[in-house]
Design a protein around this motif. Structure first.
Motif, short mmCIF file in Angstrom:
data_model
loop_
_atom_site.label_atom_id
_atom_site.label_comp_id
_atom_site.label_asym_id
_atom_site.label_seq_id
_atom_site.Cartn_x
_atom_site.Cartn_y
_atom_site.Cartn_z
N SER A 131 12.78 14.14 7.77
CA SER A 131 11.39 14.17 7.30
C SER A 131 11.25 15.01 6.03
N ASN A 132 11.91 16.16 5.96
CA ASN A 132 11.83 16.98 4.76
C ASN A 132 12.48 16.30 3.56
N ALA A 133 13.57 15.59 3.80
CA ALA A 133 14.22 14.86 2.71
C ALA A 133 13.30 13.77 2.17
N LEU A 134 12.64 13.05 3.07
CA LEU A 134 11.77 11.96 2.63
C LEU A 134 10.52 12.47 1.93
N VAL A 135 10.00 13.61 2.36
CA VAL A 135 8.77 14.13 1.75
C VAL A 135 9.06 14.89 0.45
N ASP A 137 4.64 -9.54 -0.13
CA ASP A 137 5.65 -9.10 -1.09
C ASP A 137 6.86 -8.48 -0.42
N GLY A 138 6.86 -8.38 0.92
CA GLY A 138 8.01 -7.87 1.65
C GLY A 138 8.17 -6.37 1.64
N LEU A 139 7.24 -5.64 1.04
CA LEU A 139 7.35 -4.18 1.00
C LEU A 139 7.00 -3.57 2.36
N LEU A 140 7.58 -2.43 2.65
CA LEU A 140 7.35 -1.71 3.89
C LEU A 140 6.89 -0.29 3.55
N SER A 141 5.89 0.21 4.29
CA SER A 141 5.38 1.56 4.04
C SER A 141 5.49 2.40 5.31
N PHE A 142 5.72 3.70 5.10
CA PHE A 142 5.84 4.65 6.20
C PHE A 142 5.08 5.92 5.84
N HIS A 143 4.44 6.53 6.84
CA HIS A 143 3.79 7.82 6.66
C HIS A 143 4.71 8.87 7.26
N VAL A 144 5.13 9.82 6.46
CA VAL A 144 6.11 10.81 6.89
C VAL A 144 5.53 12.20 6.73
N LYS A 145 5.59 12.99 7.80
CA LYS A 145 5.19 14.39 7.74
C LYS A 145 6.42 15.28 7.87
N LEU A 205 2.57 11.55 -2.47
CA LEU A 205 2.42 12.80 -1.72
C LEU A 205 0.93 13.02 -1.46
N ARG A 206 0.48 12.75 -0.23
CA ARG A 206 -0.93 12.84 0.12
C ARG A 206 -1.37 14.28 0.37
N THR A 207 -0.53 15.07 1.00
CA THR A 207 -0.78 16.49 1.24
C THR A 207 0.53 17.21 0.93
N PRO A 208 0.55 18.53 0.96
CA PRO A 208 1.81 19.22 0.68
C PRO A 208 2.95 18.85 1.64
N ASP A 209 2.62 18.31 2.81
CA ASP A 209 3.69 17.98 3.75
C ASP A 209 3.62 16.55 4.30
N ILE A 210 2.81 15.69 3.71
CA ILE A 210 2.73 14.29 4.15
C ILE A 210 2.89 13.38 2.94
N ALA A 211 3.78 12.42 3.06
CA ALA A 211 4.00 11.44 1.98
C ALA A 211 3.94 10.03 2.55
N VAL A 212 3.42 9.12 1.74
CA VAL A 212 3.47 7.70 2.05
C VAL A 212 4.60 7.11 1.22
N VAL A 213 5.62 6.64 1.90
CA VAL A 213 6.83 6.14 1.24
C VAL A 213 6.88 4.62 1.40
N THR A 214 6.98 3.91 0.28
CA THR A 214 7.03 2.45 0.30
C THR A 214 8.39 2.00 -0.22
N VAL A 215 9.01 1.08 0.50
CA VAL A 215 10.37 0.65 0.17
C VAL A 215 10.44 -0.87 0.07
N ARG A 216 11.46 -1.34 -0.66
CA ARG A 216 11.73 -2.78 -0.78
C ARG A 216 13.09 -3.06 -0.15
N PRO A 217 13.14 -3.75 1.00
CA PRO A 217 14.43 -4.07 1.62
C PRO A 217 15.24 -5.02 0.74
N ASP A 218 16.56 -4.99 0.91
CA ASP A 218 17.43 -5.84 0.11
C ASP A 218 17.47 -7.28 0.61
#
Length: 531
Positions: A377-381, A361-369, A314-327
């Motif tokens: 977006s609210n669910a992810l943050v 490493d196959g990881l994926l990152s997203f910036h979500v506001k 959680l970078r700010t109160p409404d922005i998160a960097v979410v990193t995932v590992r695909p199957d």
């Protein structure tokens, strides 16, 4: 069957099975029957392509006298007073090559991918009337006592409408229904859900933000039916993307019938047999390209990927960097985006750009506001945590670097739009290029520059990279305008990512700075809002 990124690929259907698409039967007869095993089962990996059967527009008698319900508050097409004429021979099924010369086998010809140009271009040609074709002849007196044969005044010709006959009729329809677009949309969905109630469960529970996406995308594609090269690429992308919803070939005729039913009702003043036949051919072509693309894609990739959240920053109160590992391996290019579905809002997908180049490493990152009333977006943050499982659709987008040239890169990233810009910088670095890359990172306040430290670290490592922050409230200038103080940019390729308003003004600013339109890349404004 369309949505547009975050808006081009709207959540129109759910993932009804294990991700496979196709399925014969119904109104579809496969162009080529898929191989079957001795047990009668379809061989694994064989796409079930479909050939569209004839559309029966809403209001037409059903086979064997079968009747179908109509919305209670609707005037059924074909009722007295409804200008709707049977199209002779309209049931003829057109192949792609029939409508788009030069394409054979269901638009198998590959074209450059560009899905950034469609949604957002409004309105076709305006239909001209001829009441002013004879100057001075609006009910006035006849010419007085002609001593020589009356000379016929030169007729003022109406502007010539460009395009194929079908495209002209489609655009006339679009112009006719434009003032009542909301009514067309509501009637379209009423027809679809009354005639095909089984399809209602495939749409999100709340239709307020989604309802116009499907119809808008269909009409947009139809309006640009003459732009074969780009339109086919656009439709193929949509066909592949809609696999994740569980869209099947038999869904297309249902949508087509209701589309034509809604158009015929609200364009009744100009609707005739010729117009209906044009729409039948156009929609048949559009849907066939999408069906074929989905069948081809089934041989190469799953309809969706499951991915586990491994970090949530959680970078700010409404922005998160979410990193995932695909199957399973997830191939994509820096600058592209994908669609995400969370377990808390089934059948609701939103698009987000990849925030890095492909990683070892196959990881994926997203910036979500998190945005107001933004379910995904609210669910992810605010709700997502490591260990949660989300679903990913296929990658899409053409905002990628051409590594066959050495042109400089001018990159404008506003807000979370910095995510794909960062990915492009990493992509250039990994290819060993030393071409100049100029990044303008825009934000309303310094607090919104949540990833500036990362960008400055990249600048320290790569001497060819320059990063400039543009803060609206301090500089009193918006991001696109800031580039005018630098340059020249005529030798650069430009990339834009950010809010729709920034993209619109950014394109204008870049053109004014001397960058040709063909060297300006961005994901379409509507895609950024709706896919």
């Amino acid at each position: 069957m369309f949505e547009a990124r975050q808006t081009m690929d709207a959540p129109t259907t759910t993932s009804a099975d294990n991700g496979t698409s196709g399925g014969g039967g119904g109104w579809f007869t496969p162009r080529k029957q898929p191989p079957t095993s001795q047990s009668g089962e379809r061989e694994p990996g064989t796409p079930e392509g479909g050939r569209l059967a004839a559309l029966r527009p809403v209001g037409r008698p059903a086979p064997d006298g079968e009747s179908t319900p109509e919305p209670e508050d609707a005037t059924p097409p074909g009722a007295p007073g409804h200008a709707h004429t049977e199209a002779p021979g309209h049931a003829r099924t057109e192949t792609v090559s029939d409508v788009w010369p030069g394409l054979s086998g269901g638009a198998r010809t590959e074209t450059p991918h560009d899905d950034n140009v469609w949604l957002g271009r409004s309105g076709g040609a305006h239909t001209e009337t001829n009441h002013d074709a004879w100057p001075g002849s609006s009910g006035g007196a006849a010419l007085s006592e002609p001593r020589v044969p009356a000379q016929r005044p030169a007729r003022r010709t109406a502007p010539v409408e460009e395009g194929s006959p079908d495209a002209i009729l489609v655009r006339r329809t679009m112009a006719e229904v434009a003032p009542v677009a909301d009514k067309v949309t509501s009637y379209f969905y009423a027809l679809l859900f009354v005639r095909h109630p089984d399809l209602r469960q495939l749409f999100p529970a709340a239709m307020d933000t989604q309802r116009d996406r499907l119809l808008k995308a269909l009409l947009t594609a139809a309006e640009h039916v003459d732009n074969t090269e780009i339109l086919v690429a656009y439709l193929k992308n949509l066909g592949r993307g809609h696999r994740k919803y569980g869209t099947r070939p038999e869904h297309y005729p249902a949508v087509g019938e209701c589309l034509i039913g809604a158009l015929s009702k609200y364009a009744s003043a100009i609707w005739d047999a010729e117009t209906e036949a044009a729409w039948v051919r156009t929609y048949t072509t559009i849907s066939q390209v999408m069906i074929d693309a989905a069948a081809e894609d089934e041989l190469r990739a799953p309809a969706w990927w499951h991915a586990e959240i491994v970090t949530h920053d959680l970078r700010t109160p409404d922005i998160a960097v979410v990193t995932v590992r695909p199957d399973q391996p997830y191939p994509f290019l820096a600058g592209q985006y994908t669609s995400l579905e969370t377990p808390w809002w089934p059948r609701v997908w939103r698009h987000y750009s990849f925030a890095s180049a492909p990683r070892s490493d196959g990881l994926l990152s997203f910036h979500v506001k998190a945005v107001p009333a933004g379910w995904v977006s609210n669910a992810l943050v605010h709700r997502a945590r490591p260990g949660d499982i989300i679903r990913l659709g296929p990658p899409a987008g053409s905002m990628t670097v051409d590594h066959t040239t050495d042109s400089g890169l001018l990159c404008l990233g506003g807000g979370t739009g910095i995510a794909p810009i960062k990915a492009l910088v990493e992509d250039v670095a990994e290819h060993g290029d030393r071409r100049p890359v100029e990044v303008f990172y825009g934000a309303r306040t310094d607090h919104d520059l949540y990833d500036i430290d990362t960008m400055l670290r990249l600048q320290q490592v790569h001497p060819w990279l320059s990063v400039r922050a543009v803060i609206d409230e301090l500089a009193h200038v918006q991001l696109p305008d800031a580039i005018r103080a630098y340059g020249p940019w005529n030798e650069y390729d430009a990339f834009l990512s950010g809010p729709p308003g920034m993209i619109r003004s950014g394109v204008d600013a870049l053109r004014n700075a001397g960058i040709p339109s063909e060297r300006i890349r961005h994901d379409s404004v509507e895609e950024l809002v709706a896919l």
